[in-house]
Every structure is written in C-alpha cells, then in structure tokens.
Write a protein that holds these residues in place. Structure first.
Motif, PDB file in Angstrom:
ATOM      1  N   MET A   1       1.123  -1.040  -0.227  1.00 21.85           N
ATOM      2  CA  MET A   1      -0.443   0.088   0.283  1.00 21.85           C
ATOM      3  C   MET A   1       0.506   1.620  -0.038  1.00 21.85           C
ATOM      4  SD  MET A   1      -2.992  -0.888   2.594  1.00 21.85           S
ATOM      5  CE  MET A   1      -4.177  -0.033   2.171  1.00 21.85           C
ATOM      6  N   GLN A   2      -0.090   2.118  -1.128  1.00 24.43           N
ATOM      7  CA  GLN A   2       1.175   3.945  -0.472  1.00 24.43           C
ATOM      8  C   GLN A   2       0.010   4.279  -0.048  1.00 24.43           C
ATOM      9  OE1 GLN A   2       2.570   4.567  -4.776  1.00 24.43           O
ATOM     10  NE2 GLN A   2       4.691   3.118  -4.120  1.00 24.43           N
ATOM     11  N   PHE A   3       0.930   5.327   1.014  1.00 26.06           N
ATOM     12  CA  PHE A   3       0.309   6.568   1.688  1.00 26.06           C
ATOM     13  C   PHE A   3       0.700   8.058   1.175  1.00 26.06           C
ATOM     14  CE2 PHE A   3      -1.004   2.833   4.226  1.00 26.06           C
ATOM     15  CZ  PHE A   3      -2.131   3.130   4.358  1.00 26.06           C
ATOM     16  N   GLN A   4       0.440   9.326   1.184  1.00 29.18           N
ATOM     17  CA  GLN A   4       0.865  10.344   1.262  1.00 29.18           C
ATOM     18  C   GLN A   4       1.264  10.388   2.265  1.00 29.18           C
ATOM     19  OE1 GLN A   4       1.760  11.204  -1.999  1.00 29.18           O
ATOM     20  NE2 GLN A   4       0.797   9.846  -3.280  1.00 29.18           N
ATOM     21  N   THR A   5       2.764  11.510   2.891  1.00 28.21           N
ATOM     22  CA  THR A   5       2.960  12.376   3.809  1.00 28.21           C
ATOM     23  C   THR A   5       3.682  13.168   3.744  1.00 28.21           C
ATOM     24  OG1 THR A   5       5.397  11.538   4.499  1.00 28.21           O
ATOM     25  CG2 THR A   5       3.678   9.718   4.565  1.00 28.21           C
ATOM     26  N   ALA A   6       3.764  13.805   4.858  1.00 30.13           N
ATOM     27  CA  ALA A   6       4.591  15.275   4.242  1.00 30.13           C
ATOM     28  C   ALA A   6       6.081  14.888   4.128  1.00 30.13           C
ATOM     29  CB  ALA A   6       4.064  15.873   5.910  1.00 30.13           C
TER      30      ALA A   6
END
Length: 217
Positions: A1-6
């Motif tokens: 899974m891929q997540f956008q973070t700061a």
C-alpha cells in the motif's frame, strides 16, 4: 500500500490488522449499546475494548468494493499504522456485514474489505491536540448525500491507550472504533468520510462505492 505523507510517499505491507471494537470513552454508553445489541441477538464482547484480529489483505485503497448481500455498511474510524518504529494516523472504514454480526462480530468484520484513505499524518505531530480532531461521514440516500456520522475523537478512547492495549508492534495496522450513526446503521451504495484537523488546518478524505454480490444458495 502507498500513502502520501508530509515527507513523501510511504510504502508498506502491514503484516497484522486489528479492528478495535467497543472503544467508546463513556463506559456507560458502551454498556447500554451492548445491551441494545444483545436484545437483537448480537453476542456481547468478551472484553471492553476488544481487539478483533483480521486479515491484512482486507485493507484496500480501491474506490469500489464488493460485498456479499445487501446488509453491509461502512463506518469511519481513525486508522493507526506502525511502520519502522513510527506511528502514523489516517482514516479507514470498518465496512461490516450487519446480518452476520448477529452470529459473530469477528466474522462480520473479517468478511468485508476495509477501505483506507491514501494519506497519513505523523502521529506525534497531532497527538497534543488529538481530541480536537473531527470524524465525519456521509452516505447516499434517495440520490443525495446525507450526513451519517459527526463527532470529535473525545468520543473514542485515547488512541495511544488503544495502541498499547492492542500491543502494536512491527508492521501493524489498526482501525480504532467509531461514532454512532445519525439515524441508525444502514446500508448505502456510496460512502464518503473525512478526518479534520482544525488546529493545523488539514483534512483527510476518502470515498468508495459498494457493489452487492448476489447471495446464492
């Protein structure tokens, strides 16, 4: 899974999935809800809160899921992810089979996909004002979007307490409990949810649709 973070994209494959239940902060309200559900045949929990074990592949970022039969529904929940020693906060839906729930709450959770938003916040950056965060969801009824859930995280046990109670180690994901449904729990072909941080001015949003598979016997 891929997540956008700061800090960019976080790629992970959780090896453990926990769905926390009965996580209301007001124990009297939780006990009353247990009694209400028992009256319609839902077995009471063996402990409060209770940490249901589910299969990690249930987590999905697909915009459409399939469910067996018409008696399933989503519910917005805070989502914790422990990855490489760091704790992250996001948003997920504990999509659940309400008909199966009267026979086994654990089975009703394991049978449905768990949609997860593609954005994460570093937990330590929001922890000081966690109770100010607001959880909301909407469903579609008669062709229009209707508010389904709305409340702050003050209604849910402190997430750090849940993290410790669940023993989150390694690559672990956890859905942390939810808020009451406005007008009662019910199914919808579309579900939209949001986690709002009014202090930092950030928001996580996610939408998904549910297609119903015919029950054949």
């Amino acid at each position: 899974m891929q997540f956008q973070t700061a800090n960019g994209v976080l790629t992970c494959t959780p090896t453990r999935l926990i769905v926390a239940g009965w996580t209301g902060r007001d124990r009297a309200i939780v006990d009353h809800h247990i009694e209400e559900l028992a009256a319609i045949g839902v077995p009471p929990p063996s402990d409060v809160p209770l940490f249901y074990q589910c299969s990690p592949p249930l987590l999905t970022q697909d915009r459409e899921i399939q469910a067996l039969g018409p008696d399933t529904s989503g519910e917005a929940e805070p989502f914790l992810l422990k990855q490489d020693g760091e704790l992250w906060l996001g948003l997920a839906s504990d999509h659940t089979d309400r008909a199966l729930e009267t026979h086994s709450v654990a089975a009703s959770k394991q049978i449905c996909a768990k949609p997860v938003a593609d954005t994460l916040w570093r937990f330590r950056e929001v922890e000081p004002h966690l109770d100010h965060l607001r959880l909301k969801s909407w469903i579609v009824e008669d062709g229009r979007r209707v508010l389904y859930q709305d409340g702050s995280l003050t209604s849910i046990l402190p997430l750090r307490q849940l993290q410790r109670g669940a023993g989150m180690t390694g690559a672990t994901a956890m859905l942390c409990g939810t808020l009451p449904a406005i007008g009662g729990v019910r199914s919808s072909s579309a579900f939209h949810m949001a986690l709002v941080d009014p202090i930092l001015g950030h928001k996580i949003e996610w939408s998904y649709k549910t297609s119903v598979l015919q029950v054949v016997s």
